[in-house]
Design a protein around this motif. Structure first.
Motif, PDB file in Angstrom:
ATOM      1  N   MET A   7      65.215 -22.406 -58.758  1.00 43.60           N
ATOM      2  CA  MET A   7      64.070 -22.176 -59.622  1.00 43.60           C
ATOM      3  C   MET A   7      63.360 -23.473 -59.991  1.00 43.60           C
ATOM      4  O   MET A   7      62.156 -23.500 -60.168  1.00 43.60           O
ATOM      5  CB  MET A   7      64.516 -21.453 -60.892  1.00 43.60           C
ATOM      6  N   SER A   8      64.116 -24.568 -60.139  1.00 39.98           N
ATOM      7  CA  SER A   8      63.514 -25.865 -60.419  1.00 39.98           C
ATOM      8  C   SER A   8      64.538 -26.949 -60.147  1.00 39.98           C
ATOM      9  O   SER A   8      65.743 -26.687 -60.096  1.00 39.98           O
ATOM     10  CB  SER A   8      63.022 -25.953 -61.877  1.00 39.98           C
ATOM     11  N   ILE A   9      64.043 -28.170 -59.979  1.00 42.51           N
ATOM     12  CA  ILE A   9      64.935 -29.300 -59.713  1.00 42.51           C
ATOM     13  C   ILE A   9      64.351 -30.552 -60.355  1.00 42.51           C
ATOM     14  O   ILE A   9      63.131 -30.734 -60.382  1.00 42.51           O
ATOM     15  CB  ILE A   9      65.136 -29.520 -58.191  1.00 42.51           C
ATOM     16  N   VAL A  10      65.218 -31.374 -60.910  1.00 44.16           N
ATOM     17  CA  VAL A  10      64.844 -32.672 -61.471  1.00 44.16           C
ATOM     18  C   VAL A  10      65.722 -33.719 -60.805  1.00 44.16           C
ATOM     19  O   VAL A  10      66.947 -33.552 -60.714  1.00 44.16           O
ATOM     20  CB  VAL A  10      65.032 -32.711 -63.007  1.00 44.16           C
ATOM     21  N   ILE A  11      65.114 -34.787 -60.333  1.00 46.04           N
ATOM     22  CA  ILE A  11      65.840 -35.855 -59.644  1.00 46.04           C
ATOM     23  C   ILE A  11      65.860 -37.091 -60.535  1.00 46.04           C
ATOM     24  O   ILE A  11      64.817 -37.537 -61.015  1.00 46.04           O
ATOM     25  CB  ILE A  11      65.188 -36.183 -58.291  1.00 46.04           C
ATOM     26  N   THR A  12      67.064 -37.632 -60.751  1.00 40.95           N
ATOM     27  CA  THR A  12      67.204 -38.843 -61.552  1.00 40.95           C
ATOM     28  C   THR A  12      68.135 -39.816 -60.842  1.00 40.95           C
ATOM     29  O   THR A  12      68.753 -39.489 -59.821  1.00 40.95           O
ATOM     30  CB  THR A  12      67.792 -38.534 -62.945  1.00 40.95           C
ATOM     31  N   ALA A  13      68.238 -41.002 -61.402  1.00 39.91           N
ATOM     32  CA  ALA A  13      69.216 -41.965 -60.897  1.00 39.91           C
ATOM     33  C   ALA A  13      70.622 -41.440 -61.165  1.00 39.91           C
ATOM     34  O   ALA A  13      70.849 -40.653 -62.090  1.00 39.91           O
ATOM     35  CB  ALA A  13      69.014 -43.318 -61.578  1.00 39.91           C
ATOM     36  N   GLY A  14      71.584 -41.867 -60.352  1.00 43.95           N
ATOM     37  CA  GLY A  14      72.924 -41.320 -60.393  1.00 43.95           C
ATOM     38  C   GLY A  14      73.658 -41.502 -61.701  1.00 43.95           C
ATOM     39  O   GLY A  14      74.549 -40.705 -62.034  1.00 43.95           O
ATOM     40  N   VAL A  48      75.853 -35.234 -57.664  1.00 42.06           N
ATOM     41  CA  VAL A  48      75.513 -36.612 -57.331  1.00 42.06           C
ATOM     42  C   VAL A  48      75.575 -36.790 -55.822  1.00 42.06           C
ATOM     43  O   VAL A  48      76.514 -36.333 -55.169  1.00 42.06           O
ATOM     44  CB  VAL A  48      76.470 -37.607 -58.026  1.00 42.06           C
ATOM     45  N   CYS A  49      74.564 -37.441 -55.267  1.00 38.02           N
ATOM     46  CA  CYS A  49      74.505 -37.709 -53.834  1.00 38.02           C
ATOM     47  C   CYS A  49      74.572 -39.215 -53.600  1.00 38.02           C
ATOM     48  O   CYS A  49      73.863 -39.976 -54.268  1.00 38.02           O
ATOM     49  CB  CYS A  49      73.223 -37.157 -53.225  1.00 38.02           C
ATOM     50  N   ARG A  50      75.395 -39.618 -52.684  1.00 42.22           N
ATOM     51  CA  ARG A  50      75.488 -41.034 -52.338  1.00 42.22           C
ATOM     52  C   ARG A  50      74.271 -41.426 -51.510  1.00 42.22           C
ATOM     53  O   ARG A  50      73.947 -40.773 -50.510  1.00 42.22           O
ATOM     54  CB  ARG A  50      76.776 -41.290 -51.544  1.00 42.22           C
ATOM     55  N   PHE A  99      75.660 -46.565 -55.111  1.00 41.68           N
ATOM     56  CA  PHE A  99      74.217 -46.371 -55.123  1.00 41.68           C
ATOM     57  C   PHE A  99      73.956 -44.879 -54.961  1.00 41.68           C
ATOM     58  O   PHE A  99      74.157 -44.322 -53.876  1.00 41.68           O
ATOM     59  CB  PHE A  99      73.600 -47.160 -53.965  1.00 41.68           C
ATOM     60  N   THR A 100      73.530 -44.189 -56.039  1.00 42.21           N
ATOM     61  CA  THR A 100      73.497 -42.733 -56.017  1.00 42.21           C
ATOM     62  C   THR A 100      72.225 -42.160 -56.634  1.00 42.21           C
ATOM     63  O   THR A 100      71.490 -42.824 -57.360  1.00 42.21           O
ATOM     64  CB  THR A 100      74.697 -42.138 -56.781  1.00 42.21           C
ATOM     65  N   THR A 101      72.009 -40.879 -56.321  1.00 40.04           N
ATOM     66  CA  THR A 101      70.944 -40.062 -56.897  1.00 40.04           C
ATOM     67  C   THR A 101      71.586 -38.806 -57.473  1.00 40.04           C
ATOM     68  O   THR A 101      72.531 -38.268 -56.910  1.00 40.04           O
ATOM     69  CB  THR A 101      69.914 -39.671 -55.822  1.00 40.04           C
ATOM     70  N   LYS A 102      71.073 -38.332 -58.608  1.00 37.10           N
ATOM     71  CA  LYS A 102      71.610 -37.115 -59.207  1.00 37.10           C
ATOM     72  C   LYS A 102      70.549 -36.020 -59.153  1.00 37.10           C
ATOM     73  O   LYS A 102      69.384 -36.244 -59.496  1.00 37.10           O
ATOM     74  CB  LYS A 102      72.049 -37.355 -60.650  1.00 37.10           C
ATOM     75  N   LEU A 103      70.967 -34.823 -58.712  1.00 39.02           N
ATOM     76  CA  LEU A 103      70.092 -33.659 -58.640  1.00 39.02           C
ATOM     77  C   LEU A 103      70.465 -32.687 -59.751  1.00 39.02           C
ATOM     78  O   LEU A 103      71.611 -32.235 -59.817  1.00 39.02           O
ATOM     79  CB  LEU A 103      70.223 -32.971 -57.283  1.00 39.02           C
ATOM     80  N   HIS A 104      69.521 -32.373 -60.618  1.00 42.16           N
ATOM     81  CA  HIS A 104      69.712 -31.402 -61.690  1.00 42.16           C
ATOM     82  C   HIS A 104      68.966 -30.134 -61.263  1.00 42.16           C
ATOM     83  O   HIS A 104      67.740 -30.151 -61.099  1.00 42.16           O
ATOM     84  CB  HIS A 104      69.158 -31.931 -63.012  1.00 42.16           C
ATOM     85  N   LEU A 105      69.685 -29.043 -61.090  1.00 41.02           N
ATOM     86  CA  LEU A 105      69.115 -27.844 -60.494  1.00 41.02           C
ATOM     87  C   LEU A 105      69.308 -26.632 -61.379  1.00 41.02           C
ATOM     88  O   LEU A 105      70.372 -26.440 -61.966  1.00 41.02           O
ATOM     89  CB  LEU A 105      69.780 -27.586 -59.134  1.00 41.02           C
ATOM     90  N   ALA A 106      68.261 -25.818 -61.477  1.00 36.39           N
ATOM     91  CA  ALA A 106      68.339 -24.521 -62.152  1.00 36.39           C
ATOM     92  C   ALA A 106      68.246 -23.437 -61.091  1.00 36.39           C
ATOM     93  O   ALA A 106      67.340 -23.454 -60.249  1.00 36.39           O
ATOM     94  CB  ALA A 106      67.206 -24.362 -63.167  1.00 36.39           C
ATOM     95  N   VAL A 107      69.187 -22.504 -61.098  1.00 39.79           N
ATOM     96  CA  VAL A 107      69.190 -21.408 -60.122  1.00 39.79           C
ATOM     97  C   VAL A 107      69.365 -20.081 -60.856  1.00 39.79           C
ATOM     98  O   VAL A 107      69.911 -20.034 -61.952  1.00 39.79           O
ATOM     99  CB  VAL A 107      70.311 -21.569 -59.072  1.00 39.79           C
TER     100      VAL A 107
END
Length: 210
Positions: free
Chosen positions: A157-164, A102-104, A142-150
């Protein structure tokens, strides 16, 4: 060359993948390598664009290059090509791990027009901007969540961005569905095959993909 800047070997791999310039005449005052190192410095350190060291050129030029290539999908194409080269060389270990962080959001992230298509420069570029713009309210504010496959060499390898506030488990399949590495030459792109949902524990996942 500063710490974290591209080495000559890295630049030799990256340069052929960059878009070809269309302007004839004298070469640009600020070489692409210099501006790209400035972009990488900003992304790596998180400083405001205006605080990018002058050694990398005018911050406005670096931001303009970053934004134009982001909107045109150039960065995504470069990453995909690098993944193809790495796969052809056997440099990708196809044991993928999926997790999130999660990123602020910056205080200035709020305040954009609700109807993004009416902005002078609509968001997203060639990609569809999510309705929530990847911003939401969670315990951290107020945040954003990064879902990452490595893969096991820690290459993305891939990334999905969603609300926090979005949960991890529902994004497990979407982030794996985005894994797609085109082959150099003949053959279909490498993707993950069906993966049982029982493999996830609600927090992080690891599995062998083909």
């Amino acid at each position: 060359m500063g710490r974290g800047d591209l080495t000559d070997e890295q630049w030799a791999v990256l340069e052929p993948l960059l878009p070809k310039g269309t302007r004839a005449g004298r070469p640009p005052v600020w070489p692409r390598r210099q501006l790209i190192d400035g972009i990488r410095f900003r992304v790596r350190t998180g400083v405001p664009w205006r605080d990018v060291p002058v050694e990398y050129g005018p911050w406005g030029r670096a931001y303009d290059l970053f934004r134009r290539w982001q909107r045109s999908g150039t960065w995504h194409r470069i990453l995909t090509r690098l993944q193809s080269l790495a796969d052809a060389q056997g440099a990708i270990t196809w044991d993928l791990s999926v997790d999130s962080t999660v990123c602020r959001a910056h205080q200035h992230a709020a305040g954009a027009r609700k109807q993004g298509n009416l902005q002078k420069e609509p968001p997203g570029g060639v990609f569809t901007e999510p309705d929530d713009h990847g911003l939401g309210r969670s315990r951290g504010g107020f945040t954003t969540k990064l879902h990452l496959a490595v893969e096991q060499g820690q290459k993305p390898m891939s990334i999905v961005i969603t609300a926090g506030q979005r949960g991890d488990s529902p994004q497990f399949e979407p982030v794996l569905e985005k894994v797609r590495v085109p082959r150099i030459g003949a053959g279909r792109p490498r993707v993950r095959r069906s993966f049982p949902r029982s493999a996830c524990d609600g927090r992080s996942w690891t599995g062998r993909l083909y």
